[in-house]
Design a protein around this motif. Structure first.
Motif, PDB file in Angstrom:
ATOM      1  N   PRO A  63      59.097  -2.370 -82.521  1.00 49.99           N
ATOM      2  CA  PRO A  63      59.221  -1.860 -81.148  1.00 49.99           C
ATOM      3  C   PRO A  63      57.965  -2.195 -80.333  1.00 49.99           C
ATOM      4  O   PRO A  63      56.877  -2.387 -80.894  1.00 49.99           O
ATOM      5  N   ASP A  64      58.128  -2.260 -79.019  1.00 53.47           N
ATOM      6  CA  ASP A  64      57.000  -2.585 -78.145  1.00 53.47           C
ATOM      7  C   ASP A  64      55.835  -1.630 -78.338  1.00 53.47           C
ATOM      8  O   ASP A  64      54.670  -2.040 -78.349  1.00 53.47           O
ATOM      9  N   TRP A  65      56.126  -0.333 -78.466  1.00 50.31           N
ATOM     10  CA  TRP A  65      55.035   0.640 -78.608  1.00 50.31           C
ATOM     11  C   TRP A  65      54.185   0.343 -79.833  1.00 50.31           C
ATOM     12  O   TRP A  65      52.972   0.550 -79.816  1.00 50.31           O
ATOM     13  N   TYR A  66      54.793  -0.171 -80.896  1.00 50.12           N
ATOM     14  CA  TYR A  66      54.028  -0.501 -82.102  1.00 50.12           C
ATOM     15  C   TYR A  66      53.097  -1.684 -81.833  1.00 50.12           C
ATOM     16  O   TYR A  66      51.914  -1.652 -82.196  1.00 50.12           O
ATOM     17  N   ARG A  67      53.614  -2.711 -81.189  1.00 48.60           N
ATOM     18  CA  ARG A  67      52.765  -3.860 -80.858  1.00 48.60           C
ATOM     19  C   ARG A  67      51.604  -3.429 -79.957  1.00 48.60           C
ATOM     20  O   ARG A  67      50.491  -3.927 -80.088  1.00 48.60           O
ATOM     21  N   ASN A  68      51.871  -2.482 -79.060  1.00 53.09           N
ATOM     22  CA  ASN A  68      50.808  -1.988 -78.185  1.00 53.09           C
ATOM     23  C   ASN A  68      49.709  -1.278 -78.977  1.00 53.09           C
ATOM     24  O   ASN A  68      48.521  -1.507 -78.736  1.00 53.09           O
ATOM     25  N   LEU A  69      50.074  -0.421 -79.921  1.00 54.63           N
ATOM     26  CA  LEU A  69      49.034   0.311 -80.637  1.00 54.63           C
ATOM     27  C   LEU A  69      48.311  -0.549 -81.660  1.00 54.63           C
ATOM     28  O   LEU A  69      47.175  -0.256 -82.020  1.00 54.63           O
ATOM     29  N   VAL A  70      48.934  -1.633 -82.108  1.00 59.16           N
ATOM     30  CA  VAL A  70      48.214  -2.583 -82.960  1.00 59.16           C
ATOM     31  C   VAL A  70      47.098  -3.234 -82.143  1.00 59.16           C
ATOM     32  O   VAL A  70      45.985  -3.435 -82.633  1.00 59.16           O
ATOM     33  N   ALA A  71      47.376  -3.516 -80.873  1.00 57.08           N
ATOM     34  CA  ALA A  71      46.372  -4.122 -79.991  1.00 57.08           C
ATOM     35  C   ALA A  71      45.306  -3.111 -79.569  1.00 57.08           C
ATOM     36  O   ALA A  71      44.158  -3.476 -79.327  1.00 57.08           O
ATOM     37  N   ASN A  72      45.681  -1.830 -79.449  1.00 51.13           N
ATOM     38  CA  ASN A  72      44.744  -0.787 -79.037  1.00 51.13           C
ATOM     39  C   ASN A  72      45.171   0.515 -79.706  1.00 51.13           C
ATOM     40  O   ASN A  72      46.139   1.142 -79.280  1.00 51.13           O
TER      41      ASN A  72
END
Length: 131
Positions: A63-72
């Motif tokens: 999910p997009d939220w997971y990719r976001n928290l991997v980045a930050n």
């Protein structure tokens, strides 16, 4: 889906998170945009931490939220009447497997999600930060 999530977020905030399902709001920073993104999701208590599962309902991609928290990894959690800063950690290896197995014991549908895809569904640990 965006409209559904928008309504769910409004309802969550209006009712201080109380509802039939165990939901939290996770605010991440967009990996590409740098904008705040809030996503409602189910959570599982794990001692003084919360777990969220990046199953994406068994979709082949994270999910997009997971990719976001991997980045930050610095996120904001809203659960019940509380809102606090947290750090999101996605354990790997044996720790991920142990956490996923404990989640599946309580919520077997996550095993079905995993069975439909080849990617390993991440378990994300949300740890409260001081502040």
């Amino acid at each position: 889906m965006k409209e559904h999530n928008r309504k769910l977020i409004e309802e969550f905030r209006a009712n201080r998170g109380m509802g039939e399902r165990r939901l939290l709001l996770l605010t991440t920073t967009g990996a590409r945009t740098g904008l705040s993104r809030t996503t409602p999701m189910m959570y599982i208590p794990d001692g003084d931490r919360l777990l969220v599962i990046a199953s994406n309902a068994g979709a082949p991609s994270h999910p997009d939220w997971y990719r976001n928290l991997v980045a930050n990894a610095q996120v904001t959690v809203e659960v019940g009447a509380e809102k606090y800063p947290a750090t999101a950690v996605a354990p790997t290896g044996a720790e991920r497997d142990r956490l996923f197995a404990s989640v599946v014991e309580r919520h077997p549908f996550f095993a079905e999600h995993q069975s439909r895809i080849t990617r390993r569904i991440p378990v994300v640990v949300l740890e409260r930060r001081p502040g």
